[in-house]
Design a protein around this motif. Structure first.
Motif, mmCIF file in Angstrom:
data_model
loop_
_atom_site.group_PDB
_atom_site.id
_atom_site.type_symbol
_atom_site.label_atom_id
_atom_site.label_comp_id
_atom_site.label_asym_id
_atom_site.label_seq_id
_atom_site.Cartn_x
_atom_site.Cartn_y
_atom_site.Cartn_z
ATOM 1 N N GLN A 98 -1.108 -4.884 -8.819
ATOM 2 C CA GLN A 98 -1.102 -3.588 -8.139
ATOM 3 C C GLN A 98 -2.081 -3.576 -6.968
ATOM 4 O O GLN A 98 -1.812 -2.950 -5.937
ATOM 5 C CB GLN A 98 -1.412 -2.475 -9.143
ATOM 6 C CG GLN A 98 -0.314 -2.325 -10.190
ATOM 7 C CD GLN A 98 -0.528 -1.159 -11.140
ATOM 8 O OE1 GLN A 98 -1.436 -0.339 -10.941
ATOM 9 N NE2 GLN A 98 0.288 -1.064 -12.165
ATOM 10 N N TYR A 99 -3.184 -4.282 -7.094
ATOM 11 C CA TYR A 99 -4.148 -4.378 -5.994
ATOM 12 C C TYR A 99 -3.520 -5.072 -4.787
ATOM 13 O O TYR A 99 -3.606 -4.580 -3.653
ATOM 14 C CB TYR A 99 -5.391 -5.138 -6.452
ATOM 15 C CG TYR A 99 -6.313 -5.502 -5.304
ATOM 16 C CD1 TYR A 99 -7.195 -4.570 -4.772
ATOM 17 C CD2 TYR A 99 -6.278 -6.785 -4.740
ATOM 18 C CE1 TYR A 99 -8.032 -4.898 -3.706
ATOM 19 C CE2 TYR A 99 -7.104 -7.118 -3.677
ATOM 20 C CZ TYR A 99 -7.976 -6.169 -3.164
ATOM 21 O OH TYR A 99 -8.781 -6.500 -2.101
ATOM 22 N N ALA B 297 -0.362 -5.526 -4.106
ATOM 23 C CA ALA B 297 0.761 -4.755 -3.568
ATOM 24 C C ALA B 297 0.253 -3.698 -2.593
ATOM 25 O O ALA B 297 0.918 -3.368 -1.599
ATOM 26 C CB ALA B 297 1.535 -4.091 -4.704
ATOM 27 N N ARG B 298 -0.938 -3.202 -2.849
ATOM 28 C CA ARG B 298 -1.519 -2.139 -2.028
ATOM 29 C C ARG B 298 -2.330 -2.673 -0.850
ATOM 30 O O ARG B 298 -2.246 -2.153 0.259
ATOM 31 C CB ARG B 298 -2.426 -1.269 -2.918
ATOM 32 C CG ARG B 298 -3.084 -0.101 -2.215
ATOM 33 C CD ARG B 298 -3.977 0.679 -3.167
ATOM 34 N NE ARG B 298 -5.108 -0.115 -3.633
ATOM 35 C CZ ARG B 298 -5.265 -0.544 -4.877
ATOM 36 N NH1 ARG B 298 -4.356 -0.271 -5.796
ATOM 37 N NH2 ARG B 298 -6.334 -1.260 -5.221
ATOM 38 N N ASP B 299 -3.103 -3.746 -1.081
ATOM 39 C CA ASP B 299 -4.084 -4.182 -0.091
ATOM 40 C C ASP B 299 -3.779 -5.522 0.587
ATOM 41 O O ASP B 299 -4.544 -5.972 1.446
ATOM 42 C CB ASP B 299 -5.472 -4.278 -0.749
ATOM 43 C CG ASP B 299 -6.030 -2.913 -1.121
ATOM 44 O OD1 ASP B 299 -5.438 -1.900 -0.700
ATOM 45 O OD2 ASP B 299 -7.051 -2.860 -1.823
ATOM 46 N N GLU C 240 -0.258 -6.471 1.706
ATOM 47 C CA GLU C 240 1.172 -6.184 1.698
ATOM 48 C C GLU C 240 2.026 -7.362 2.166
ATOM 49 O O GLU C 240 3.103 -7.598 1.611
ATOM 50 C CB GLU C 240 1.461 -4.953 2.562
ATOM 51 C CG GLU C 240 0.870 -3.669 2.001
ATOM 52 C CD GLU C 240 1.191 -2.465 2.861
ATOM 53 O OE1 GLU C 240 1.955 -2.619 3.835
ATOM 54 O OE2 GLU C 240 0.680 -1.369 2.562
ATOM 55 N N ALA D 55 7.152 -2.291 -8.016
ATOM 56 C CA ALA D 55 5.987 -1.948 -7.194
ATOM 57 C C ALA D 55 6.054 -0.524 -6.646
ATOM 58 O O ALA D 55 5.022 0.135 -6.471
ATOM 59 C CB ALA D 55 5.835 -2.948 -6.054
ATOM 60 N N TYR D 56 7.263 -0.038 -6.364
ATOM 61 C CA TYR D 56 7.401 1.315 -5.825
ATOM 62 C C TYR D 56 6.908 2.373 -6.806
ATOM 63 O O TYR D 56 6.579 3.507 -6.412
ATOM 64 C CB TYR D 56 8.863 1.582 -5.444
ATOM 65 C CG TYR D 56 9.805 1.698 -6.625
ATOM 66 C CD1 TYR D 56 10.131 2.941 -7.168
ATOM 67 C CD2 TYR D 56 10.357 0.566 -7.212
ATOM 68 C CE1 TYR D 56 10.983 3.051 -8.255
ATOM 69 C CE2 TYR D 56 11.212 0.666 -8.288
ATOM 70 C CZ TYR D 56 11.519 1.902 -8.811
ATOM 71 O OH TYR D 56 12.360 2.000 -9.900
ATOM 72 N N TRP E 46 4.201 2.052 -8.710
ATOM 73 C CA TRP E 46 2.770 1.933 -8.974
ATOM 74 C C TRP E 46 1.927 2.954 -8.224
ATOM 75 O O TRP E 46 0.736 3.112 -8.523
ATOM 76 C CB TRP E 46 2.293 0.523 -8.650
ATOM 77 C CG TRP E 46 2.981 -0.533 -9.469
ATOM 78 C CD1 TRP E 46 3.694 -0.344 -10.625
ATOM 79 C CD2 TRP E 46 3.039 -1.934 -9.196
ATOM 80 N NE1 TRP E 46 4.190 -1.536 -11.083
ATOM 81 C CE2 TRP E 46 3.811 -2.535 -10.232
ATOM 82 C CE3 TRP E 46 2.518 -2.745 -8.175
ATOM 83 C CZ2 TRP E 46 4.061 -3.905 -10.269
ATOM 84 C CZ3 TRP E 46 2.771 -4.101 -8.208
ATOM 85 C CH2 TRP E 46 3.531 -4.680 -9.243
ATOM 86 N N LYS E 47 2.526 3.635 -7.258
ATOM 87 C CA LYS E 47 1.782 4.666 -6.537
ATOM 88 C C LYS E 47 1.745 5.983 -7.307
ATOM 89 O O LYS E 47 1.017 6.904 -6.942
ATOM 90 C CB LYS E 47 2.414 4.891 -5.159
ATOM 91 C CG LYS E 47 2.290 3.681 -4.244
ATOM 92 C CD LYS E 47 2.936 3.931 -2.895
ATOM 93 C CE LYS E 47 2.847 2.709 -1.990
ATOM 94 N NZ LYS E 47 3.489 2.938 -0.663
#
Length: 203
Positions: free
Chosen positions: A99-100, A102-104, A106, A168-169, A171-172
């Motif tokens: 998750q990290y 996927a966010r930071d 990309e 991943a979509y 996880w926000k």
């Protein structure tokens, strides 16, 4: 002057490709772009990697080993915790890492997602590595199970919503961490039940 292909290593190519991917993204990065960064012809790259797809697989394997398997191995080898708390720490670390990035990170996560869909052998090896480490934690944690590898694989797939890139979509969503805790609580109860039944059989 062009660098000799005999001097250029696969590691150098992979590092340059990773840098190029971060600059241009997966879709726009070409073998020629990587070659320009290294000061060689694209033919030199093809002497080491047969295609862009093979090059991306190589970068993905390197990225997975460094960013995911490396930290997970440290958790696996941690002898200060045992049993289900150790399993939870390992799975939680896997979830947090995916998750990290996927966010930071990309661009690299997008590359990993694309390769996941196309390079089954590489991803199977990655999953097998994680399952082996989970099975090792189960064995060292004195959890009674006739098939620790099967239990490890079940735990991996039961939590896949929280670490597989296809999700991943999701996880926000602000409740995703609580949902993981709820799922883990059910899994933990199942593990404890299996463990108790196993110990009863051995009495």
């Amino acid at each position: 002057m062009e660098k000799s292909s005999d001097v250029l290593t696969k590691e150098e190519i992979l590092i340059a490709t990773e840098d190029t991917l971060r600059r241009f993204g997966v879709a726009k990065t070409s073998v020629t772009d990587v070659a320009k960064v290294l000061g060689v012809s694209h033919g030199t790259i093809y002497r080491h990697f047969k295609s862009k797809a093979e090059l991306l697989e190589g970068v993905t394997e390197k990225w997975l080993n460094e960013k995911i398997i490396g930290p997970l191995t440290e958790v696996c080898q941690n002898s200060s915790i045992l049993g289900t708390p150790h399993l939870k720490r390992y799975i939680r670390t896997l979830v947090e890492l995916k998750q990290y990035y996927a966010r930071d990170d990309e661009e690299m996560f997008e590359m990993y997602t694309r390769v996941t869909e196309q390079a089954a052998d590489l991803i199977d090896q990655h999953i097998a590595h994680i399952v082996d480490q989970l099975a090792d934690i189960i064995a060292r944690g004195d959890i009674i199970s006739d098939q620790p590898a099967q239990l490890a694989r079940t735990l991996f797939y039961a939590t896949s919503r929280f670490h597989h890139p296809a999700h991943a979509y999701e996880w926000k969503n602000p409740v995703i961490n609580q949902e993981f805790s709820d799922v883990w609580m059910l899994l933990e109860k199942g593990i404890i039940k299996i463990d108790m039944e196993g110990r009863t059989k051995h009495i």
